[in-house]
Design an enzyme around this catalytic site. Structure first.
Site, mmCIF file in Angstrom:
data_model
loop_
_atom_site.group_PDB
_atom_site.id
_atom_site.type_symbol
_atom_site.label_atom_id
_atom_site.label_comp_id
_atom_site.label_asym_id
_atom_site.label_seq_id
_atom_site.Cartn_x
_atom_site.Cartn_y
_atom_site.Cartn_z
ATOM 1 C CD GLU A 194 42.624 -105.398 -96.191
ATOM 2 O OE1 GLU A 194 42.802 -106.120 -97.198
ATOM 3 O OE2 GLU A 194 41.552 -104.825 -95.946
ATOM 4 N N PRO A 195 48.055 -107.219 -93.637
ATOM 5 C CG PRO A 195 49.215 -107.194 -91.617
ATOM 6 C CD PRO A 195 48.245 -106.395 -92.425
#
Length: 379
Positions: free
Chosen positions: A28-29
């Site tokens: 989940e950057p």
């Protein structure tokens, strides 16, 4: 570091095994876990991919496992992998062997009742599929939904998050049946090569019984939702067409979820060489009981005259350790006898015994709200 880590894995597990893995960079950057810029993440990905491919050129890597609503970030990531200058090589493009994203629902408590939102999870899938399908270069690329769940916090129990009370009983199991059927429908619509969808469930050790974490079992006792996956495991071959006059259509769910007065009574069916199976559910977003529905199942074009018919069921009375535990008085320190009873109650239960019958005979059953049946035909 990545180069050395991959070399180590090949030495330990063998080249053929590591070639079967899919590697990803970060998680989940687009969310709270990455503190850098988007460009800095793309740089990290390029260097990680370079180290991986130098150690094992046939290794597979993908990304970016964005949050459910992270379609714009995923779009930018794909653009980088296909069209941007690679931070390591200076050439155009970066390795992309799979595309990954997350999809989550959004339950709430409304007037004391848990109300699910299957629409939110399916909209996440719909939005990300739409991004992937606009790139002809990605046709047939493996797609993995790295987290696919009714909401976002596995470690938030129902004592702190009462909306997560759905996790212990048949709300979770019926939601899973109904949502997976629509996942397949969206996959067909966008012609996506779906490799898998991960139910992001954990094991929470030394926690109270049925504390409402997102897990498939509590203290070693299986929850009803696990039996839906056992049902899926018995469905062999290819999917075949099913129709139901009580099944919400996909566009209706994407628009307004499953909120109308009537429940969603739907089906998913498969057929292999000597077996066929149909999963039937009775689902609604509101966690309420109601009058059971009478269901008539009509099979067409079964290739033999006689079949062996078997039914499995998940509902308030079958394959449901949670209801048994509550009837025990909800013990937090069950004794060995009680644990044995709970372990047995947590298994997938067959209704009656297998029976031989004419394949043209209709099946009549009564399916309660939140109930799921698996009808299996063998010949």
């Amino acid at each position: 570091m990545v180069y050395e880590w991959v070399k180590h894995c090949v030495a330990r597990y063998g080249k053929a095994e590591v070639e079967s893995w899919y590697w990803e960079v970060w998680n989940e950057p687009d969310g709270a876990y990455w503190k850098g810029t988007r460009s800095e993440f793309f740089k990290l990905y390029d260097y990680a991919a370079d180290g991986l491919k130098r150690a094992l050129p046939t290794a597979k890597i993908g990304g970016a496992n964005v949050t459910g609503g992270g379609t714009k970030y995923l779009d930018a990531f794909i653009q980088h992998c296909l069209n941007d200058t690679n931070y390591v090589t200076g050439k155009i493009g970066s390795p992309l062997d799979a595309v990954l994203f997350h999809a989550k629902g959004s339950p709430k408590v409304v007037d004391g009742t848990v109300v699910m939102d299957v629409r939110a999870q399916l909209r996440n899938i719909h939005g990300n599929y739409k991004i992937i399908s606009k790139y002809p270069q990605l046709k047939n690329i493996p797609v993995i939904i790295g987290e696919s769940d009714p909401e976002g916090c596995a470690a938030c129990g129902m004592s702190t998050n009462p909306e997560n009370a759905y996790r212990n009983g048949t709300m979770y199991s019926s939601y899973t049946a109904a949502s997976f059927a629509r996942l397949y429908e969206l996959t067909d619509q966008y012609n996506i090569n779906l490799l898998g969808a991960v139910t992001w469930s954990f094991e929470f050790e030394n926690q109270p019984w049925f504390a409402g974490f997102r897990d498939l079992a509590t203290n070693g006792v299986d929850k009803p939702v696990l039996n839906i996956f056992r049902m899926f495991g018995q469905m062999k071959g290819n999917r075949v067409e099913t129709t139901s006059n009580r099944m919400y259509n996909l566009n209706s769910i994407l628009d307004s979820s499953i909120r109308k007065p009537q429940t969603d009574v739907g089906a998913l069916a498969t057929k292999a060489e000597r077996t066929a199976a149909m999963m039937i559910w009775n689902y609604h977003d509101e966690d309420k009981t109601g009058i059971p529905d009478s269901v008539r199942v009509i099979f067409k074009k079964l290739p033999v005259k006689t079949i062996t018919f078997t039914e499995y069921r998940v509902d308030a009375y079958n394959s449901n350790a949670y209801e048994v535990w509550k009837k025990m008085g909800s013990p937090q320190n069950p004794d060995a006898r009680q644990i044995a009873i709970l372990e047995k109650a947590g298994q997938l239960k067959m209704i009656g015994k297998p029976v031989k019958q004419n394949s043209s005979k209709n099946i009549e059953l009564v399916l309660p709200r939140q109930g799921v049946s698996l009808l299996k035909m063998d010949w």
